[in-house]
Design a protein around this motif. Structure first.
Motif, mmCIF file in Angstrom:
data_model
loop_
_atom_site.group_PDB
_atom_site.id
_atom_site.type_symbol
_atom_site.label_atom_id
_atom_site.label_comp_id
_atom_site.label_asym_id
_atom_site.label_seq_id
_atom_site.Cartn_x
_atom_site.Cartn_y
_atom_site.Cartn_z
ATOM 1 N N UNK A 250 2.964 12.323 -4.302
ATOM 2 C CA UNK A 250 3.566 11.041 -4.686
ATOM 3 C C UNK A 250 3.369 10.006 -3.581
ATOM 4 N N UNK A 251 3.533 10.420 -2.343
ATOM 5 C CA UNK A 251 3.350 9.508 -1.217
ATOM 6 C C UNK A 251 1.891 9.048 -1.163
ATOM 7 N N UNK A 252 0.951 9.975 -1.349
ATOM 8 C CA UNK A 252 -0.470 9.622 -1.327
ATOM 9 C C UNK A 252 -0.807 8.640 -2.451
ATOM 10 N N UNK A 253 -0.215 8.831 -3.627
ATOM 11 C CA UNK A 253 -0.447 7.907 -4.746
ATOM 12 C C UNK A 253 -0.008 6.486 -4.374
ATOM 13 N N UNK A 254 1.147 6.370 -3.724
ATOM 14 C CA UNK A 254 1.625 5.041 -3.332
ATOM 15 C C UNK A 254 0.744 4.418 -2.255
ATOM 16 N N UNK A 255 0.248 5.232 -1.333
ATOM 17 C CA UNK A 255 -0.654 4.700 -0.303
ATOM 18 C C UNK A 255 -1.930 4.151 -0.946
ATOM 19 N N UNK A 256 -2.435 4.852 -1.938
ATOM 20 C CA UNK A 256 -3.625 4.376 -2.646
ATOM 21 C C UNK A 256 -3.314 3.084 -3.407
ATOM 22 N N UNK A 257 -2.111 2.988 -3.930
ATOM 23 C CA UNK A 257 -1.682 1.775 -4.640
ATOM 24 C C UNK A 257 -1.622 0.583 -3.674
ATOM 25 N N UNK A 258 -1.228 0.834 -2.441
ATOM 26 C CA UNK A 258 -1.149 -0.234 -1.426
ATOM 27 C C UNK A 258 -2.505 -0.865 -1.135
ATOM 28 N N UNK B 103 6.013 -9.105 -2.328
ATOM 29 C CA UNK B 103 5.432 -8.704 -3.605
ATOM 30 C C UNK B 103 5.127 -7.201 -3.593
ATOM 31 N N UNK B 104 4.575 -6.720 -2.483
ATOM 32 C CA UNK B 104 4.280 -5.293 -2.335
ATOM 33 C C UNK B 104 5.567 -4.473 -2.455
ATOM 34 N N UNK B 105 6.617 -4.894 -1.760
ATOM 35 C CA UNK B 105 7.886 -4.165 -1.788
ATOM 36 C C UNK B 105 8.417 -4.079 -3.217
ATOM 37 N N UNK B 106 8.408 -5.194 -3.922
ATOM 38 C CA UNK B 106 8.906 -5.207 -5.300
ATOM 39 C C UNK B 106 8.051 -4.320 -6.201
ATOM 40 N N UNK B 107 6.738 -4.410 -6.054
ATOM 41 C CA UNK B 107 5.836 -3.626 -6.886
ATOM 42 C C UNK B 107 5.997 -2.130 -6.618
ATOM 43 N N UNK B 108 6.099 -1.750 -5.355
ATOM 44 C CA UNK B 108 6.291 -0.339 -5.027
ATOM 45 C C UNK B 108 7.602 0.187 -5.602
ATOM 46 N N UNK B 109 8.643 -0.607 -5.495
ATOM 47 C CA UNK B 109 9.937 -0.190 -6.049
ATOM 48 C C UNK B 109 9.836 0.010 -7.561
ATOM 49 N N UNK B 110 9.206 -0.928 -8.245
ATOM 50 C CA UNK B 110 9.032 -0.809 -9.693
ATOM 51 C C UNK B 110 8.212 0.438 -10.049
ATOM 52 N N UNK B 111 7.152 0.680 -9.306
ATOM 53 C CA UNK B 111 6.295 1.843 -9.542
ATOM 54 C C UNK B 111 7.061 3.141 -9.311
ATOM 55 N N UNK B 112 7.809 3.208 -8.223
ATOM 56 C CA UNK B 112 8.590 4.410 -7.932
ATOM 57 C C UNK B 112 9.650 4.645 -8.994
ATOM 58 N N UNK B 113 10.251 3.581 -9.494
ATOM 59 C CA UNK B 113 11.297 3.702 -10.521
ATOM 60 C C UNK B 113 10.742 4.303 -11.807
ATOM 61 N N UNK B 114 9.492 4.000 -12.107
ATOM 62 C CA UNK B 114 8.866 4.533 -13.314
ATOM 63 C C UNK B 114 8.372 5.967 -13.140
ATOM 64 N N UNK B 115 7.937 6.308 -11.921
ATOM 65 C CA UNK B 115 7.258 7.585 -11.714
ATOM 66 C C UNK B 115 8.092 8.658 -11.022
ATOM 67 N N UNK B 116 9.237 8.321 -10.485
ATOM 68 C CA UNK B 116 10.055 9.301 -9.778
ATOM 69 C C UNK B 116 11.454 9.318 -10.375
ATOM 70 N N UNK B 117 11.963 10.527 -10.539
ATOM 71 C CA UNK B 117 13.308 10.643 -11.078
ATOM 72 C C UNK B 117 14.343 10.162 -10.056
ATOM 73 N N UNK B 118 14.217 10.637 -8.828
ATOM 74 C CA UNK B 118 15.110 10.222 -7.748
ATOM 75 C C UNK B 118 14.271 9.988 -6.495
ATOM 76 N N UNK B 119 14.649 8.977 -5.739
ATOM 77 C CA UNK B 119 13.919 8.691 -4.505
ATOM 78 C C UNK B 119 14.782 7.875 -3.565
ATOM 79 N N UNK B 120 14.354 7.831 -2.329
ATOM 80 C CA UNK B 120 14.894 6.906 -1.329
ATOM 81 C C UNK B 120 13.745 6.017 -0.896
ATOM 82 N N UNK B 121 14.056 4.748 -0.708
ATOM 83 C CA UNK B 121 13.044 3.783 -0.278
ATOM 84 C C UNK B 121 13.680 2.929 0.806
ATOM 85 N N UNK B 122 13.279 3.184 2.021
ATOM 86 C CA UNK B 122 13.804 2.439 3.161
ATOM 87 C C UNK B 122 12.813 1.340 3.520
#
Length: 80
Positions: free
Chosen positions: A20-28, A53-72
């Motif tokens: 999941x982390x690697x997927x987000x890095x590729x998205x960046x 914009x990146x922060x908002x997009x990553x949060x939206x992506x994580x919300x769709x693809x992860x059941x539970x997460x922390x985003x600092x």
């Protein structure tokens, strides 16, 4: 002016979160920001509007693809 944000994403419902982390890095990679990958977090550097914009997009992506997460998100003072 450039803004610096340090991002830490922790998927809580995954046995092996590395994928999941690697997927987000590729998205960046689609954004016009400098990316510095660390052991526990990733730093992005870019225009303030783009960084937020990146922060908002990553949060939206994580919300769709992860059941539970922390985003600092840690923002450093802008560089001129």
């Amino acid at each position: 002016m450039k803004t610096i944000a340090q991002l830490t994403y922790i998927p809580l419902s995954e046995e092996d979160p590395r994928e999941k982390v690697q997927d987000l890095l590729e998205h960046l990679a689609q954004y016009d920001v400098e990316i510095e990958v660390g052991y526990l977090s990733t730093t992005i550097i870019g225009a303030p509007k783009t960084v937020f914009e990146v922060i908002e997009d990553l949060y939206d992506t994580m919300s769709l693809e992860s059941e539970k997460f922390r985003f600092h998100v840690e923002l450093l003072s802008p560089e001129k």
